[in-house]
Design a protein around this motif. Structure first.
Motif, PDB file in Angstrom:
ATOM      1  N   GLU A 135       6.488   2.295  -3.270  1.00 51.13           N
ATOM      2  CA  GLU A 135       6.540   2.715  -4.666  1.00 51.13           C
ATOM      3  C   GLU A 135       6.732   1.452  -5.499  1.00 51.13           C
ATOM      4  O   GLU A 135       7.826   0.897  -5.562  1.00 51.13           O
ATOM      5  CB  GLU A 135       7.698   3.696  -4.890  1.00 51.13           C
ATOM      6  CG  GLU A 135       7.511   5.020  -4.186  1.00 51.13           C
ATOM      7  CD  GLU A 135       8.636   5.983  -4.495  1.00 51.13           C
ATOM      8  OE1 GLU A 135       9.516   5.620  -5.312  1.00 51.13           O
ATOM      9  OE2 GLU A 135       8.646   7.079  -3.917  1.00 51.13           O
ATOM     10  N   ALA A 160       6.475  -8.637 -12.367  1.00 49.06           N
ATOM     11  CA  ALA A 160       5.442  -8.396 -11.355  1.00 49.06           C
ATOM     12  C   ALA A 160       5.338  -9.581 -10.406  1.00 49.06           C
ATOM     13  O   ALA A 160       5.184  -9.417  -9.183  1.00 49.06           O
ATOM     14  CB  ALA A 160       4.099  -8.136 -12.037  1.00 49.06           C
ATOM     15  N   CYS A 167      -0.334  -7.269 -21.237  1.00 46.47           N
ATOM     16  CA  CYS A 167       1.079  -7.066 -20.922  1.00 46.47           C
ATOM     17  C   CYS A 167       1.911  -8.177 -21.550  1.00 46.47           C
ATOM     18  O   CYS A 167       1.378  -9.182 -22.030  1.00 46.47           O
ATOM     19  CB  CYS A 167       1.298  -7.034 -19.415  1.00 46.47           C
ATOM     20  SG  CYS A 167       1.066  -8.640 -18.618  1.00 46.47           S
ATOM     21  N   GLU A 212       0.810  -1.225   0.000  1.00 42.85           N
ATOM     22  CA  GLU A 212       0.000   0.000   0.000  1.00 42.85           C
ATOM     23  C   GLU A 212       0.838   1.268   0.000  1.00 42.85           C
ATOM     24  O   GLU A 212       0.541   2.227  -0.694  1.00 42.85           O
ATOM     25  CB  GLU A 212      -0.939  -0.024   1.215  1.00 42.85           C
ATOM     26  CG  GLU A 212      -1.994   1.073   1.161  1.00 42.85           C
ATOM     27  CD  GLU A 212      -3.034   0.914   2.251  1.00 42.85           C
ATOM     28  OE1 GLU A 212      -3.740   1.900   2.521  1.00 42.85           O
ATOM     29  OE2 GLU A 212      -3.131  -0.180   2.847  1.00 42.85           O
ATOM     30  N   ASP A 272       5.401  -1.193  -8.949  1.00 41.12           N
ATOM     31  CA  ASP A 272       4.855  -1.280 -10.303  1.00 41.12           C
ATOM     32  C   ASP A 272       3.333  -1.363 -10.216  1.00 41.12           C
ATOM     33  O   ASP A 272       2.783  -2.240  -9.540  1.00 41.12           O
ATOM     34  CB  ASP A 272       5.422  -2.534 -10.982  1.00 41.12           C
ATOM     35  CG  ASP A 272       4.991  -2.655 -12.443  1.00 41.12           C
ATOM     36  OD1 ASP A 272       4.141  -1.855 -12.881  1.00 41.12           O
ATOM     37  OD2 ASP A 272       5.504  -3.561 -13.127  1.00 41.12           O
ATOM     38  N   PRO A 273       2.605  -0.456 -10.908  1.00 44.56           N
ATOM     39  CA  PRO A 273       1.128  -0.483 -10.876  1.00 44.56           C
ATOM     40  C   PRO A 273       0.551  -1.823 -11.306  1.00 44.56           C
ATOM     41  O   PRO A 273      -0.559  -2.190 -10.896  1.00 44.56           O
ATOM     42  CB  PRO A 273       0.736   0.622 -11.864  1.00 44.56           C
ATOM     43  CG  PRO A 273       1.917   1.533 -11.908  1.00 44.56           C
ATOM     44  CD  PRO A 273       3.109   0.655 -11.719  1.00 44.56           C
ATOM     45  N   MET A 274       1.307  -2.570 -12.109  1.00 48.37           N
ATOM     46  CA  MET A 274       0.821  -3.872 -12.562  1.00 48.37           C
ATOM     47  C   MET A 274       0.654  -4.835 -11.384  1.00 48.37           C
ATOM     48  O   MET A 274      -0.256  -5.671 -11.376  1.00 48.37           O
ATOM     49  CB  MET A 274       1.785  -4.473 -13.587  1.00 48.37           C
ATOM     50  CG  MET A 274       1.256  -5.762 -14.224  1.00 48.37           C
ATOM     51  SD  MET A 274       2.451  -6.505 -15.336  1.00 48.37           S
ATOM     52  CE  MET A 274       2.568  -5.231 -16.583  1.00 48.37           C
ATOM     53  N   GLU A 308      -5.367  -6.717  -7.043  1.00 47.02           N
ATOM     54  CA  GLU A 308      -6.674  -6.101  -6.817  1.00 47.02           C
ATOM     55  C   GLU A 308      -7.761  -6.725  -7.682  1.00 47.02           C
ATOM     56  O   GLU A 308      -8.866  -7.026  -7.200  1.00 47.02           O
ATOM     57  CB  GLU A 308      -6.582  -4.595  -7.087  1.00 47.02           C
ATOM     58  CG  GLU A 308      -7.885  -3.837  -6.893  1.00 47.02           C
ATOM     59  CD  GLU A 308      -8.311  -3.732  -5.445  1.00 47.02           C
ATOM     60  OE1 GLU A 308      -9.517  -3.678  -5.193  1.00 47.02           O
ATOM     61  OE2 GLU A 308      -7.418  -3.712  -4.564  1.00 47.02           O
ATOM     62  N   ASN A 309      -7.453  -6.943  -8.974  1.00 51.04           N
ATOM     63  CA  ASN A 309      -8.506  -7.322  -9.922  1.00 51.04           C
ATOM     64  C   ASN A 309      -8.353  -8.716 -10.533  1.00 51.04           C
ATOM     65  O   ASN A 309      -9.290  -9.204 -11.170  1.00 51.04           O
ATOM     66  CB  ASN A 309      -8.580  -6.290 -11.056  1.00 51.04           C
ATOM     67  CG  ASN A 309      -8.872  -4.895 -10.542  1.00 51.04           C
ATOM     68  OD1 ASN A 309      -9.720  -4.704  -9.669  1.00 51.04           O
ATOM     69  ND2 ASN A 309      -8.135  -3.902 -11.040  1.00 51.04           N
ATOM     70  N   TRP A 360      -0.218  -4.054  -8.312  1.00 54.49           N
ATOM     71  CA  TRP A 360      -1.489  -3.703  -7.669  1.00 54.49           C
ATOM     72  C   TRP A 360      -2.669  -4.197  -8.508  1.00 54.49           C
ATOM     73  O   TRP A 360      -3.638  -4.744  -7.968  1.00 54.49           O
ATOM     74  CB  TRP A 360      -1.566  -2.190  -7.466  1.00 54.49           C
ATOM     75  CG  TRP A 360      -2.808  -1.779  -6.726  1.00 54.49           C
ATOM     76  CD1 TRP A 360      -4.036  -1.545  -7.239  1.00 54.49           C
ATOM     77  CD2 TRP A 360      -2.925  -1.597  -5.313  1.00 54.49           C
ATOM     78  NE1 TRP A 360      -4.925  -1.222  -6.254  1.00 54.49           N
ATOM     79  CE2 TRP A 360      -4.261  -1.249  -5.056  1.00 54.49           C
ATOM     80  CE3 TRP A 360      -2.023  -1.684  -4.256  1.00 54.49           C
ATOM     81  CZ2 TRP A 360      -4.731  -0.990  -3.765  1.00 54.49           C
ATOM     82  CZ3 TRP A 360      -2.493  -1.432  -2.979  1.00 54.49           C
ATOM     83  CH2 TRP A 360      -3.826  -1.084  -2.744  1.00 54.49           C
ATOM     84  N   GLU A 361      -2.593  -4.019  -9.811  1.00 56.77           N
ATOM     85  CA  GLU A 361      -3.668  -4.439 -10.724  1.00 56.77           C
ATOM     86  C   GLU A 361      -3.912  -5.951 -10.611  1.00 56.77           C
ATOM     87  O   GLU A 361      -5.061  -6.399 -10.560  1.00 56.77           O
ATOM     88  CB  GLU A 361      -3.280  -4.078 -12.158  1.00 56.77           C
ATOM     89  CG  GLU A 361      -4.214  -4.610 -13.234  1.00 56.77           C
ATOM     90  CD  GLU A 361      -5.584  -3.953 -13.238  1.00 56.77           C
ATOM     91  OE1 GLU A 361      -6.501  -4.520 -13.828  1.00 56.77           O
ATOM     92  OE2 GLU A 361      -5.731  -2.867 -12.625  1.00 56.77           O
ATOM     93  N   ASP A 406       6.999  -8.674 -18.552  1.00 58.77           N
ATOM     94  CA  ASP A 406       6.428  -7.727 -17.586  1.00 58.77           C
ATOM     95  C   ASP A 406       5.704  -8.470 -16.464  1.00 58.77           C
ATOM     96  O   ASP A 406       5.811  -8.104 -15.285  1.00 58.77           O
ATOM     97  CB  ASP A 406       5.456  -6.774 -18.289  1.00 58.77           C
ATOM     98  CG  ASP A 406       6.172  -5.785 -19.197  1.00 58.77           C
ATOM     99  OD1 ASP A 406       7.379  -5.552 -18.980  1.00 58.77           O
ATOM    100  OD2 ASP A 406       5.532  -5.255 -20.131  1.00 58.77           O
TER     101      ASP A 406
END
Length: 452
Positions: A188, A226, A218, A185, A190-192, A198-199, A194-195, A222
């Motif tokens: 810093e 992740a 992706c 949370e 990689d947004p991937m 989360e989803n 979290w994606e 990549d």
């Protein structure tokens, strides 16, 4: 009309001596010492055969302190003499005080002081922490805590979110997904990552990597990056934080080889030696009151039973390890190959009941030149090879583990394939047996072992 009916039956009952033996047989050396000290307190007819050497070991320091008389010169010279003596004296491990550490839950409660919680929030937090298990997960529904404290569930969830930010991060989570998300949370990252968490957590948990690649559009590299980040997170935050005291293993048996002869040493020399009180024996001879005499006699008998049970424990443990060595001599020599052996084999060798062998081998350890092993380790079922030879199932498990470790992680083997490979190696083993062995090794099914 009721009728009287006479029946003859045969019932097997254990004598008090047999019950005592069974209880002592199942204790390891450390627990046996505690049991002996308890019996000494309980039975006045039982005494230490050498009171001075055993008791004074713990009392000599206290007695010396009591006898020491302080004078003014001692007080004046205390600072200098103490520092000089301290520098000259080498402290042993036993002289160093052990730090009284907080346990896992108390550590979390200590951290609550930094959160500036209200009295009501503190009460909620303590209730939540009390329901966190050893892995670090909350084991109760938040609605139940809300009902118990007669408050809104949203307030419980709000406090829970604060607890999840304590050290270690993710503590108090309700599931694995929440645990991993709590840990990233404030990072810093990689947004991937979290994606995915989360989803697409279900696809991630079931190793459906191609579906994740298609859904988030992706590349495989990549996704691999992740996945490496997710793998670095702690799925069980409670395990690394619990300050449980280390339990040192005290071997019950020490074995060494001298001139091709096995020397068996039952490690009970540190146990206090017991004897029946001479004073109580004299009291029994001189006592004339019937009830008092009966009481003294029962205590003396109990003392004799206890001493006899200790001797039989020593003798039985020696017989068992001697029988194990004879059947597993190749392992005791180099530690490489176990032969199939079950409790019944040893029971037959020494003419004892299987239950006795089970009690005596459970929780007891033997020290060899190359390691310490629980006695239960030497027992295993056999698997028949093509040549008709019986091999320990522990050997088969090690081979199975090696096959899985060396498999192609992009296309891991299923249990049917693993069974085929083992059969090709000469082991007659069915798929369901492979499944049983794999699960005992805590190895997941092939689909969940898949990697990019």
């Amino acid at each position: 009309m009721k009728r009287l009916k006479q029946e003859q039956s045969l019932n097997q009952t254990l004598t008090p001596q047999q019950i005592l033996q069974a209880n002592l047989f199942q204790l390891n050396s450390a627990n046996l010492e505690q049991r002996i000290l308890e019996e000494l307190e309980k039975n006045p007819a039982l005494e230490l055969s050498d009171n001075e050497s055993y008791l004074n070991e713990n009392q000599s320091d206290d007695e010396n302190d009591d006898k020491f008389e302080w004078d003014q010169d001692s007080l004046d010279n205390f600072d200098n003499s103490y520092s000089d003596n301290f520098n000259k004296k080498q402290l042993s491990v036993n002289d160093i005080p052990i730090k009284d550490e907080l346990d896992f839950h108390d550590q979390l409660k200590e951290q609550l002081k930094d959160l500036n919680l209200s009295i009501q929030e503190l009460e909620i937090a303590e209730e939540l922490i009390g329901n966190i298990d050893g892995d670090g997960y909350l084991t109760i529904e938040t609605i139940l805590i809300a009902d118990r404290l007669n408050i809104n569930e949203l307030m419980v969830i709000k406090v829970l979110k604060k607890i999840q930010k304590l050290d270690p991060p993710g503590i108090g989570s309700r599931n694995l997904r929440e645990c991993l998300l709590s840990q990233i949370e404030k990072k810093e990252i990689d947004p991937m990552v979290w994606e995915i968490l989360e989803n697409h957590f279900d696809d991630f948990a079931n190793h459906k990597y191609q579906e994740i690649i298609s859904n988030i559009n992706c590349s495989e590299s990549d996704l691999k990056n992740a996945m490496d980040t997710i793998s670095s997170l702690n799925p069980k935050p409670g395990l690394g934080s619990d300050t449980l005291k280390n339990h040192n293993i005290i071997p019950d048996i020490i074995i060494d080889n001298s001139n091709n002869n096995w020397n068996i040493n039952i490690n009970d020399n540190f146990l206090p030696e017991l004897t029946v009180s001479v004073g109580y024996k004299k009291m029994l001879e001189n006592q004339k009151e019937k009830k008092v005499k009966q009481f003294i006699k029962s205590k003396i008998e109990s003392a004799y039973w206890f001493i006899d049970a200790l001797k039989k424990r020593h003798q039985t443990l020696y017989l068992i390890i001697d029988a194990i060595i004879k059947r597993q001599e190749s392992f005791f020599s180099d530690g490489k190959k176990l032969k199939p052996m079950i409790l019944k084999d040893v029971a037959n060798d020494i003419n004892m009941d299987i239950s006795t062998i089970s009690r005596m081998t459970n929780g007891k350890y033997v020290q060899l030149s190359f390691g310490i092993y629980e006695l239960k380790y030497f027992f295993s079922e056999g698997i028949k090879t093509d040549s008709g030879e019986l091999v320990s199932n522990k050997t088969v498990k090690e081979i199975l583990k090696t096959i899985i470790e060396n498999e192609d992680k992009k296309n891991p083997y299923g249990d049917e394939k693993l069974s085929t490979i083992l059969n090709q190696k000469g082991f007659k083993i069915a798929r369901r047996t492979v499944t049983k062995y794999r699960e005992s090794l805590k190895i997941p099914i092939g689909r969940l072992r898949k990697e990019l």
